[in-house]
Design an enzyme around this catalytic site. Structure first.
Site, PDB file in Angstrom:
ATOM      1  N   ASP A   1       0.316  -1.740  -0.131  1.00 59.71           N
ATOM      2  CA  ASP A   1       0.111  -0.002  -0.273  1.00 59.71           C
ATOM      3  C   ASP A   1       0.921   1.423  -0.161  1.00 59.71           C
ATOM      4  OD1 ASP A   1      -2.728   1.205   0.720  1.00 59.71           O
ATOM      5  OD2 ASP A   1      -1.978   2.017   2.881  1.00 59.71           O
TER       6      ASP A   1
ATOM      7  N   ASP B   1       0.056   5.219   1.400  1.00 58.89           N
ATOM      8  CA  ASP B   1      -0.235   6.338   2.121  1.00 58.89           C
ATOM      9  C   ASP B   1      -0.365   5.401   3.426  1.00 58.89           C
ATOM     10  OD1 ASP B   1      -0.243   8.921   1.126  1.00 58.89           O
ATOM     11  OD2 ASP B   1      -1.803   8.315   0.271  1.00 58.89           O
TER      12      ASP B   1
END
Length: 216
Positions: free
Chosen positions: A11, A13
Site C-alpha cells: 500500500d 499512504d
C-alpha cells in the site's frame, strides 16, 4: 516471523509514505466547499478507501463525479506544499528488493500516487491505482491485478498494509499479510504479523525468491 515469497505488494499512504497532513488539509477544505457539516464529515472513514467511495457516503450519486474531480484537483495541487514524507524503513527496504518483485497498490488515482511517491524519491516499476480497477479495497481486485502483472501466484505474494480495508483485500486475494501500526491501533489489524513500520522488516533476495523477516 519468517516468510518465503515471490513478490511484495505495498500500500502507499500509511505504509510507504505518510501524507496525512496533506490529506486532512485537502479533505477539510473540500468538505467546507461542499457544505458537509463537521460532525457528519468526522464520521466518515477516509483512510484506505477510494475518494469515490468516501464521497458516495456524503453526497448523492449524481454529484460524485464532479466532487471527485474537485478533491483530485485539491490533492494534486497540495503535493508541492509539503506534508508528504517517507515512513521509517521505506527507502532502505525497497532498495533491497529486485524491482521486478514489488509493486505499489493504492486507492489513490495514478497522478496523485505518482506525485506523492516522486516527492520522496520512489519510482515503482509497477503501480496499481484506482484508475486500473473496478472495485477497490476491501475487494481483492487491486492485489490480484498486481500479482497478475508481476507474473506471480497470489499465494506467493505478501501484502503490506496499514488499513483494515487493505488487509481484508489482501486476505481475500489469498495472500499473506503484514500489518503496520502507523495509522491504526493494533487491535484493529487482522494480519499474519503486525509490526510498527517497515523498519521492522528485512528482505533477502535468493535464487528461489525472497526471504522476509518481519517483527521480532
Amino acid at each position: 516471523m519468517k516468510i518465503s515469497a515471490d513478490a511484495l505488494l505495498f500500500d502507499n499512504d500509511g505504509t510507504l509514505i505518510s501524507s496525512l497532513e496533506s490529506v486532512h488539509r485537502c479533505w477539510s477544505r473540500w468538505a467546507r466547499e461542499y457544505g458537509i457539516p463537521a460532525e457528519e464529515f468526522a464520521r466518515v472513514e477516509l483512510h484506505g478507501r477510494t475518494a469515490s467511495d468516501i464521497i458516495g457516503d456524503l453526497l448523492p450519486a449524481h454529484r460524485v463525479p464532479e466532487a471527485r474531480a474537485r478533491i483530485d484537483e485539491l490533492e494534486l495541487e497540495d503535493v508541492p506544499g509539503g506534508g508528504v514524507v517517507a515512513l521509517p524503513g521505506t527507502l532502505e527496504l525497497l532498495g533491497r528488493i529486485p524491482r521486478d518483485r514489488w509493486a505499489v497498490v493504492t486507492s489513490a488515482i495514478r497522478p496523485l500516487a505518482e506525485a506523492r511517491l516522486a516527492a520522496v524519491g520512489i519510482t515503482p516499476t509497477l503501480l496499481i491505482s484506482a484508475d486500473d480497477i473496478t472495485r477497490g479495497k476491501p475487494a481483492p481486485e487491486p492485489f490480484l491485478l498486481a500479482a497478475d502483472k508481476l507474473g506471480f501466484d497470489p499465494a506467493r505474494c505478501v501484502v503490506f498494509e496499514d488499513a483494515p480495508a487493505g488487509l481484508a483485500a489482501g486476505r481475500a486475494a489469498g495472500m499473506r499479510t503484514v500489518a503496520l501500526t502507523t495509522t491504526t491501533d493494533p487491535d484493529q489489524l487482522l494480519a499474519d504479523v503486525v509490526v510498527k513500520d517497515l523498519s521492522a522488516v528485512s528482505v533477502q533476495a535468493t535464487e528461489g525468491g525472497l526471504e522476509i523477516t518481519a517483527g521480532e
